[in-house]
Design a protein around this motif. Sequence first.
Motif, PDB file in Angstrom:
ATOM      1  N   SER A 223       0.829  -1.201   0.000  1.00 22.22           N
ATOM      2  CA  SER A 223       0.000   0.000   0.000  1.00 22.22           C
ATOM      3  C   SER A 223       0.864   1.252   0.000  1.00 22.22           C
ATOM      4  N   GLY A 224       0.223   2.398  -0.322  1.00 21.22           N
ATOM      5  CA  GLY A 224       0.885   3.682  -0.542  1.00 21.22           C
ATOM      6  C   GLY A 224       2.072   4.033   0.326  1.00 21.22           C
ATOM      7  N   LYS A 225       1.841   4.107   1.641  1.00 18.70           N
ATOM      8  CA  LYS A 225       2.915   4.567   2.504  1.00 18.70           C
ATOM      9  C   LYS A 225       4.098   3.604   2.512  1.00 18.70           C
ATOM     10  N   TYR A 226       3.778   2.314   2.556  1.00 18.39           N
ATOM     11  CA  TYR A 226       4.844   1.330   2.605  1.00 18.39           C
ATOM     12  C   TYR A 226       5.635   1.301   1.297  1.00 18.39           C
ATOM     13  N   ALA A 227       4.925   1.538   0.189  1.00 16.80           N
ATOM     14  CA  ALA A 227       5.621   1.597  -1.107  1.00 16.80           C
ATOM     15  C   ALA A 227       6.636   2.731  -1.087  1.00 16.80           C
ATOM     16  N   GLN A 228       6.224   3.831  -0.467  1.00 20.90           N
ATOM     17  CA  GLN A 228       7.120   4.996  -0.366  1.00 20.90           C
ATOM     18  C   GLN A 228       8.355   4.656   0.476  1.00 20.90           C
ATOM     19  N   ILE A 229       8.094   3.968   1.590  1.00 12.28           N
ATOM     20  CA  ILE A 229       9.207   3.600   2.479  1.00 12.28           C
ATOM     21  C   ILE A 229      10.156   2.649   1.755  1.00 12.28           C
ATOM     22  N   ARG A 230       9.544   1.693   1.049  1.00 15.19           N
ATOM     23  CA  ARG A 230      10.335   0.726   0.291  1.00 15.19           C
ATOM     24  C   ARG A 230      11.246   1.438  -0.708  1.00 15.19           C
ATOM     25  N   MET A 231      10.653   2.400  -1.381  1.00 18.40           N
ATOM     26  CA  MET A 231      11.386   3.202  -2.366  1.00 18.40           C
ATOM     27  C   MET A 231      12.561   3.916  -1.687  1.00 18.40           C
ATOM     28  N   ALA A 232      12.259   4.510  -0.533  1.00 22.93           N
ATOM     29  CA  ALA A 232      13.291   5.275   0.187  1.00 22.93           C
ATOM     30  C   ALA A 232      14.454   4.367   0.583  1.00 22.93           C
ATOM     31  N   ILE A 233      14.132   3.142   1.019  1.00 28.30           N
ATOM     32  CA  ILE A 233      15.202   2.219   1.415  1.00 28.30           C
ATOM     33  C   ILE A 233      16.035   1.840   0.193  1.00 28.30           C
ATOM     34  N   GLN A 234      15.312   1.567  -0.918  1.00 25.57           N
ATOM     35  CA  GLN A 234      16.036   1.126  -2.108  1.00 25.57           C
ATOM     36  C   GLN A 234      16.936   2.216  -2.683  1.00 25.57           C
ATOM     37  N   THR A 235      16.490   3.476  -2.549  1.00 22.55           N
ATOM     38  CA  THR A 235      17.322   4.556  -3.090  1.00 22.55           C
ATOM     39  C   THR A 235      18.376   5.018  -2.086  1.00 22.55           C
ATOM     40  N   GLY A 236      18.380   4.396  -0.919  1.00 20.09           N
ATOM     41  CA  GLY A 236      19.413   4.738   0.062  1.00 20.09           C
ATOM     42  C   GLY A 236      19.061   5.917   0.947  1.00 20.09           C
ATOM     43  N   ASN A 237      17.800   6.352   0.878  1.00 14.37           N
ATOM     44  CA  ASN A 237      17.378   7.466   1.722  1.00 14.37           C
ATOM     45  C   ASN A 237      16.910   6.912   3.072  1.00 14.37           C
ATOM     46  N   LEU A 238      17.888   6.466   3.864  1.00  9.14           N
ATOM     47  CA  LEU A 238      17.555   5.703   5.062  1.00  9.14           C
ATOM     48  C   LEU A 238      16.934   6.548   6.164  1.00  9.14           C
ATOM     49  N   ALA A 239      17.368   7.797   6.255  1.00  6.44           N
ATOM     50  CA  ALA A 239      16.851   8.663   7.318  1.00  6.44           C
ATOM     51  C   ALA A 239      15.347   8.853   7.160  1.00  6.44           C
ATOM     52  N   GLN A 240      14.926   9.094   5.895  1.00  8.75           N
ATOM     53  CA  GLN A 240      13.499   9.310   5.633  1.00  8.75           C
ATOM     54  C   GLN A 240      12.715   8.033   5.941  1.00  8.75           C
ATOM     55  N   ALA A 241      13.240   6.905   5.499  1.00 10.50           N
ATOM     56  CA  ALA A 241      12.558   5.631   5.734  1.00 10.50           C
ATOM     57  C   ALA A 241      12.404   5.377   7.228  1.00 10.50           C
ATOM     58  N   GLU A 242      13.462   5.655   7.952  1.00 12.57           N
ATOM     59  CA  GLU A 242      13.428   5.415   9.396  1.00 12.57           C
ATOM     60  C   GLU A 242      12.380   6.305  10.076  1.00 12.57           C
ATOM     61  N   GLN A 243      12.366   7.548   9.638  1.00  9.57           N
ATOM     62  CA  GLN A 243      11.418   8.498  10.223  1.00  9.57           C
ATOM     63  C   GLN A 243       9.988   8.031   9.967  1.00  9.57           C
ATOM     64  N   MET A 244       9.725   7.615   8.726  1.00 13.64           N
ATOM     65  CA  MET A 244       8.370   7.192   8.378  1.00 13.64           C
ATOM     66  C   MET A 244       7.975   5.920   9.120  1.00 13.64           C
ATOM     67  N   LEU A 245       8.931   5.021   9.277  1.00 13.19           N
ATOM     68  CA  LEU A 245       8.624   3.777   9.980  1.00 13.19           C
ATOM     69  C   LEU A 245       8.351   4.042  11.456  1.00 13.19           C
ATOM     70  N   ASN A 246       9.153   4.920  12.035  1.00 16.49           N
ATOM     71  CA  ASN A 246       8.959   5.215  13.448  1.00 16.49           C
ATOM     72  C   ASN A 246       7.664   5.973  13.697  1.00 16.49           C
ATOM     73  N   ALA A 247       7.191   6.693  12.660  1.00 11.71           N
ATOM     74  CA  ALA A 247       5.962   7.486  12.818  1.00 11.71           C
ATOM     75  C   ALA A 247       4.711   6.600  12.778  1.00 11.71           C
ATOM     76  N   THR A 248       4.882   5.354  12.338  1.00 10.57           N
ATOM     77  CA  THR A 248       3.721   4.456  12.290  1.00 10.57           C
ATOM     78  C   THR A 248       3.297   4.087  13.711  1.00 10.57           C
ATOM     79  N   ARG A 249       1.991   4.134  13.965  1.00  8.78           N
ATOM     80  CA  ARG A 249       1.513   3.794  15.307  1.00  8.78           C
ATOM     81  C   ARG A 249       1.827   2.337  15.629  1.00  8.78           C
ATOM     82  N   VAL A 250       2.143   2.077  16.884  1.00  5.00           N
ATOM     83  CA  VAL A 250       2.566   0.739  17.290  1.00  5.00           C
ATOM     84  C   VAL A 250       1.496  -0.295  16.939  1.00  5.00           C
TER      85      VAL A 250
END
Lengths: 194, 296
Positions: free
Chosen positions: A82-109
């Motif tokens: 789904s949308g948000k996870y696709a974005q995170i996946r993209m960020a990891i693949q392009t090496g934008n780890l800080a953004q991916a980490e931020q988005m993952l941590n922002a997800t509710r537990v």
Amino acid sequence: MSDPYKVLGVSPSASEDDVKKAYRELARKYHPDNYHDNPLSDLAQEKMKEINEAYDAILRMRNGGSAGGGSTGGASGGSYGSGKYAQIRMAIQTGNLAQAEQMLNATRVTDRGAEWHFLMGSLCYRKGWLDQARQHIQQAANMDPMNREYQAAAQQMNSGGFAYRGGFGDGGQRGCVDPCDCCTALLCLNCMCR
Amino acid sequence: MFGYIIPAKCELKVKDYDRFRAAYCGLCHSLKRHYGPIARFVLNFDFTFLAILLSYDAETIPTDKKRCIAHPFRKRTCCNGGKPFRRAAGYSLILTRWRLRDAIADSGFLKSLFYRLLARFLGRAYRKATHDFPDFDTHCRTQLECLRILEAQNSGDLDRVADAFAQILPHAAEGVTNETERRIFAELLYHIGRWIYIIDAYDDLEQDKQTGNYNSLAARFNTTDGKLPDEDKDWLQTTLTHSANRTASAYNLLPSGLWSPILENIIYLSIPSVTESVFNGRFRRRLGRWERKETL
């Protein structure tokens, strides 16, 4: 393009078998399996391309015709969720780890499902945080046992990954089918039949 | 310093073994030449490996025949390694200095007195090294500071603790001009550092239990009497294998050169076999043999 013989590390007078052997060895070395999710995977891909081109060039020079090169078996992108996870996946693949980490941590537990754990695991893997990567990926595989991507990743984490080690020791190439293995197996079978 | 990065001697060709010894002697001479005779005390195998690794693209390996305090009668072949060796010499002084500071804080009165004295002795050499490599010094201090904080919190986050240490080494490649190769070094050295930190923690597990010092593995896993349950041991060994594999994969992307046989011996063979022997408790004895041999 640089000298194809130099790329494969053989002399121009080498026999076709030697060229093939050198090519195979290098293809094993830079195989995408050894660099799956690795921060250096782009460099390995470049190397793979380089040796494929060199091998093709040599065959063309020798045969005067076109020849089919080796298979690169390019890494698959994986299924996009789904949308948000696709974005995170993209960020990891392009090496934008800080953004991916931020988005993952922002997800509710409470919203952290299998995919969240898988992506968190991939992120940790990229960073080299292998202990956590394994925990997250195993969690993802446990939460969604039907997902082949998670299962494959979990298997890789449990085995400790792969690396080419030349003629030394067990390089962890167990996943690959070696033509020699195949021959030995046939030989053994043959003996047994007799 | 740690002594886990050593070649698998039995698998080295004689000429490569000689070359490794020449590098070891060469680093010793580099320490003396650039940082004074006392700096020689910080000589170790790990930084010999670093010196060799940083010389990966050397087109020649010039050698000299030299006498020294350890070998006053017969001249030894030593590698005249130039810049990479000087870097390795400076870095080893800087890292030793900051680790000494940690050791002073962690030890009892007598031991800390000894470390203080040692730090005093190394003072001049260290200041010179800082002058040469100010960035590495700052970076080293920050990372070890970070590590101290995590240790004080008794952190069980193994990756984070190992990361604090592992981040130090990639900085050793600051002198590599090629962007791509610097990236490769960053990955390679990170995983070497991670591996060293974890294997050292495992090796010290029982000792730390006795002295009551912090140990990242004791905090991460449930240990009984300084021993890990088999299941956790397997888990840990896998994570170490994984780091060793990432190191090897990164190394494979570097162009090969004159030092390749030794580097391959260490990265392909020695790291997995040292992991194995640390896990079954044979490592200390093996290392002892190496050291005795070297001081003969």
